[in-house]
Every structure is written in C-alpha cells, then in structure tokens.
Design a protein around this motif. Structure first.
Motif, PDB file in Angstrom:
ATOM      1  N   MET A  39      -8.054   6.184   1.661  1.00  0.00           N
ATOM      2  CA  MET A  39      -7.229   6.998   0.770  1.00  0.00           C
ATOM      3  C   MET A  39      -8.090   7.767  -0.227  1.00  0.00           C
ATOM      4  SD  MET A  39      -6.213   6.688  -2.723  1.00  0.00           S
ATOM      5  CE  MET A  39      -6.275   4.940  -3.032  1.00  0.00           C
ATOM      6  N   SER A  40      -9.049   7.088  -0.819  1.00  0.00           N
ATOM      7  CA  SER A  40      -9.934   7.734  -1.789  1.00  0.00           C
ATOM      8  C   SER A  40     -10.790   8.803  -1.132  1.00  0.00           C
ATOM      9  CB  SER A  40     -10.830   6.687  -2.458  1.00  0.00           C
ATOM     10  OG  SER A  40     -10.056   5.738  -3.176  1.00  0.00           O
ATOM     11  N   ALA A  41     -11.218   8.551   0.118  1.00  0.00           N
ATOM     12  CA  ALA A  41     -12.024   9.534   0.845  1.00  0.00           C
ATOM     13  C   ALA A  41     -11.216  10.810   1.107  1.00  0.00           C
ATOM     14  CB  ALA A  41     -12.525   8.937   2.150  1.00  0.00           C
ATOM     15  N   TRP A 158      -3.006   8.768  -5.593  1.00  0.00           N
ATOM     16  CA  TRP A 158      -3.937   7.673  -5.879  1.00  0.00           C
ATOM     17  C   TRP A 158      -3.228   6.537  -6.614  1.00  0.00           C
ATOM     18  CZ3 TRP A 158      -6.361   4.848  -9.749  1.00  0.00           C
ATOM     19  CH2 TRP A 158      -7.524   4.174  -9.370  1.00  0.00           C
ATOM     20  N   THR A 159      -2.453   6.843  -7.626  1.00  0.00           N
ATOM     21  CA  THR A 159      -1.746   5.795  -8.372  1.00  0.00           C
ATOM     22  C   THR A 159      -0.629   5.177  -7.540  1.00  0.00           C
ATOM     23  OG1 THR A 159      -0.344   7.501  -9.384  1.00  0.00           O
ATOM     24  CG2 THR A 159      -2.253   6.758 -10.641  1.00  0.00           C
ATOM     25  N   GLY A 163       0.518   1.365  -6.472  1.00  0.00           N
ATOM     26  CA  GLY A 163       1.876   0.948  -6.766  1.00  0.00           C
ATOM     27  C   GLY A 163       2.547   0.287  -5.585  1.00  0.00           C
ATOM     28  N   ILE A 164       2.440   0.885  -4.388  1.00  0.00           N
ATOM     29  CA  ILE A 164       3.129   0.291  -3.240  1.00  0.00           C
ATOM     30  C   ILE A 164       2.350  -0.871  -2.645  1.00  0.00           C
ATOM     31  CG2 ILE A 164       4.304   2.452  -2.713  1.00  0.00           C
ATOM     32  CD1 ILE A 164       2.455   2.773  -0.317  1.00  0.00           C
ATOM     33  N   VAL A 165       1.051  -0.933  -2.907  1.00  0.00           N
ATOM     34  CA  VAL A 165       0.281  -2.093  -2.447  1.00  0.00           C
ATOM     35  C   VAL A 165       0.756  -3.352  -3.165  1.00  0.00           C
ATOM     36  CG1 VAL A 165      -1.993  -3.190  -2.660  1.00  0.00           C
ATOM     37  CG2 VAL A 165      -1.787  -0.939  -1.604  1.00  0.00           C
ATOM     38  N   LEU A 243       3.304   3.065 -16.725  1.00  0.00           N
ATOM     39  CA  LEU A 243       2.727   4.299 -16.183  1.00  0.00           C
ATOM     40  C   LEU A 243       3.810   5.327 -15.858  1.00  0.00           C
ATOM     41  CD1 LEU A 243      -0.002   2.813 -13.803  1.00  0.00           C
ATOM     42  CD2 LEU A 243      -0.382   4.013 -15.968  1.00  0.00           C
ATOM     43  N   ILE A 244       4.917   4.856 -15.296  1.00  0.00           N
ATOM     44  CA  ILE A 244       6.025   5.762 -14.964  1.00  0.00           C
ATOM     45  C   ILE A 244       6.588   6.398 -16.224  1.00  0.00           C
ATOM     46  CG2 ILE A 244       8.406   5.846 -14.106  1.00  0.00           C
ATOM     47  CD1 ILE A 244       7.571   3.722 -12.033  1.00  0.00           C
ATOM     48  N   TRP A 245       6.744   5.590 -17.261  1.00  0.00           N
ATOM     49  CA  TRP A 245       7.285   6.122 -18.528  1.00  0.00           C
ATOM     50  C   TRP A 245       6.349   7.178 -19.106  1.00  0.00           C
ATOM     51  CZ3 TRP A 245       5.946   6.752 -23.587  1.00  0.00           C
ATOM     52  CH2 TRP A 245       6.995   7.045 -24.481  1.00  0.00           C
ATOM     53  N   MET A 246       5.064   6.887 -19.113  1.00  0.00           N
ATOM     54  CA  MET A 246       4.099   7.856 -19.645  1.00  0.00           C
ATOM     55  C   MET A 246       4.068   9.118 -18.800  1.00  0.00           C
ATOM     56  SD  MET A 246       0.858   5.597 -21.028  1.00  0.00           S
ATOM     57  CE  MET A 246       0.591   4.727 -19.487  1.00  0.00           C
ATOM     58  N   TYR A 247       4.117   8.963 -17.494  1.00  0.00           N
ATOM     59  CA  TYR A 247       4.079  10.095 -16.587  1.00  0.00           C
ATOM     60  C   TYR A 247       5.303  10.992 -16.793  1.00  0.00           C
ATOM     61  CZ  TYR A 247       2.707  12.428 -12.230  1.00  0.00           C
ATOM     62  OH  TYR A 247       2.279  13.346 -11.308  1.00  0.00           O
ATOM     63  N   GLY A 248       6.500  10.383 -16.841  1.00  0.00           N
ATOM     64  CA  GLY A 248       7.719  11.155 -17.032  1.00  0.00           C
ATOM     65  C   GLY A 248       7.741  11.878 -18.363  1.00  0.00           C
TER      66      GLY A 248
END
Length: 310
Positions: A39-41, A158-159, A163-165, A243-248
């Motif tokens: 994923m990072s690659a 990336w985030t 999250g789903i992992v 993170l979701i709150w900050m992102y929104g």
C-alpha cells in the motif's frame, strides 16, 4: 556501527510486529491487506509520478484529451459508490446498528463478514481514485494538482488502510458510507461534464454539490462527537473517531472558506461565471473534466478544484 544497525533493525521489526498484532484476521485475505508495504509503495509511486515523473514526461508533449476514458472512469465510480453505500446499509446500518455507539462486530456472522468486505472495497476505491490526479497530469492541468488535492488523495487511503486493518466496521464506518453517498453525486456531475457541451444545461447544480459536501462534514463530525458525550461506549478504537472528527472539522472549515470566496464574494470564479452565477444560470467551471464547454477549451479555475472532495 553494524551492531547499532542490527539493533535499530530489531527495534523496527518489534514496532512493526506490535502495530500489526491487533490486526483483524478477517481482513487478511483481501488484496494488499497483509502488510502496509504494498500500500505504501503504491502511494509513494503515486506521489513520485504526479509530483516529478509525470510533469517531466508531459513537459514537451501536447496534453491528452482522454474524453472517453474520463466518461467511463467517472460513471464507473458512480456505480461503484452506489454498490458501496448499499453494502454498508445492508451490513448493519439498516439492521443492527443504533447510529450511536456501535462497536465493531468481530464475529464471523454473514453480516459482520459483509461489513469487512465493504470496508475493504471502500478503501480500494480510494486507490482507484488516484486516477483523478493522473488525468490532471496527462491533460497538463497543473493548476489542479494542488497540495490539498495530493494530500487528500494520499493521506485518505493511507489512514483508512490502518482503520480497516484494526476496525472494519462499527461506528467508525459511518463517514465512509456518507462519503460514498456524496461521491455518487460528485462523479455523476464529473461524468456529465466530461461528456461535452451538450450536457452543460444539466450542470446547473455545481453550487449545491458544494453544499452537499459541507453537509457531509457536518454529519460526520456530529456523529463522531457523540462519543465524547456518552457515559460509556464499547467501540474498540476511539483513536479512529478522534481522527474522523478532526478530518471532518478540518475539511468543513476549508470548504466553508471556498463557499464564501466562490459563491458569496465571487473571488475565485472567472468573471463570466461570476456574472452568470449571480443570475443563478451558470455552473462554476470545476476544471476536473470540463473540456470544451461552449465550444472551446475553457481555462479551469485551479483554486476551485482543490476543494472538490473529501
């Protein structure tokens, strides 16, 4: 020196093992979920191409038109987004979820496994959406490749991988469902815009799409905010909600500023669009896929598109 490198390598392995120790085993069978390396690659390759290789390749070339490819691309993402929303609804949001404190169902029930699958599908859709920027580069729309655009397209997948992992489902999946709902509308608009001038009359609602995006951020932030006012909540990964709150909240501020500048003050609109938008008859040129509206290749407004999505 060699001993120090060996110690650092050992510590790196320990950290890596620690980070993946809490991974949900149900997600491991899906592509690119075994570890973050692939994923990072992909994301590093994306950054290298859009920031360095792509512009150099196109420097002495004429821009590609890619009209047919963009029509197929956008309407394919409309169909994919519809599927994702439907699967989220059927995986708990219209059945077992309370829309308040909903923990991740870690069982192997059909509904729980369905949620794991759609969580991965939402993440993979963000990998597909990297094509947005590739179209910009190949069409030499350099003004659209802004910091905010690149940041969003790289940071989001990336985030969400992490999250789903750890948490494929639960109340943390609310914003993914809402985001996919907005993308149905958004990519439908871009598909029509890519289809050519004859569809211009159907594109009067660009301004309202921005309003829908603002509503998205309000809903996402409010849903996450509930967590801070609950006496107790057994959602397993509060960090994801933070993170979701900050992102929104972050994107609500950015889109609100864009709304004020573009639709209240008219500072970011081309002059002809300012005049028409005041009469309520025109759509602000988005710049992503509008190519040849009114019979010519109109210069896109780079400032507007950097706020296009979240």
């Amino acid at each position: 020196m060699l001993r120090q490198l060996q110690e650092w390598g050992s510590h790196a392995v320990d950290i890596y093992d620690f980070l993946l120790a809490g991974a949900d085993p149900r997600i491991q069978k899906y592509p690119l979920m075994q570890n973050p390396i692939a994923m990072s690659a992909i994301l590093l390759g994306y950054l290298f191409f859009v920031m360095y290789l792509g512009p150099r390749m196109m420097a002495n070339r004429k821009p590609f038109q890619l009209k047919e490819a963009m029509i197929v691309y956008n309407f394919s993402l409309v169909a994919l987004s519809i599927l994702i929303v439907y699967e989220f609804l059927m995986s708990g949001w219209t059945s077992t979820y309370t829309w308040r404190c909903d923990p991740v169902d870690t069982s192997d029930s059909p509904e729980a496994l369905r949620m794991v699958r759609v969580a991965w599908l939402f993440w993979f859709s963000k990998i597909i959406e990297l094509m947005d920027t590739l179209f910009f580069v190949l069409r030499k729309k350099d003004g659209q490749v802004t910091f905010l655009h690149i940041f969003h397209h790289s940071f989001m997948p990336w985030t969400w991988w992490w999250g789903i992992v750890y948490a494929p489902g639960g109340m943390g999946s609310f914003h993914a469902m809402v985001n996919s709902s907005v993308h149905i509308i958004m990519y439908f608009y871009y598909g029509l815009a890519a289809a050519g001038p004859r569809f211009q009359k159907f594109l009067w609602w660009k301004k309202y799409m921005t309003a829908i995006q603002l509503t998205q951020f309000v809903l996402v932030s409010l849903h996450a905010t509930q967590y801070y006012f609950m006496d107790s909540c057994d959602y397993q990964f509060p960090m994801i909600l933070h993170l979701i709150w900050m992102y929104g909240t972050f994107f609500f501020v950015l889109f609100s500023n864009f709304w004020i500048q573009a639709y209240v003050k008219g500072k970011r609109l081309p002059k002809q669009d300012v005049k028409q938008s005041m009469n309520g008859t025109a759509v602000h040129a988005n710049g992503k896929h509008e190519n040849g509206i009114n019979g010519s290749n109109r210069q896109e407004n780079g400032s507007s598109h950097k706020m296009k999505k979240a």
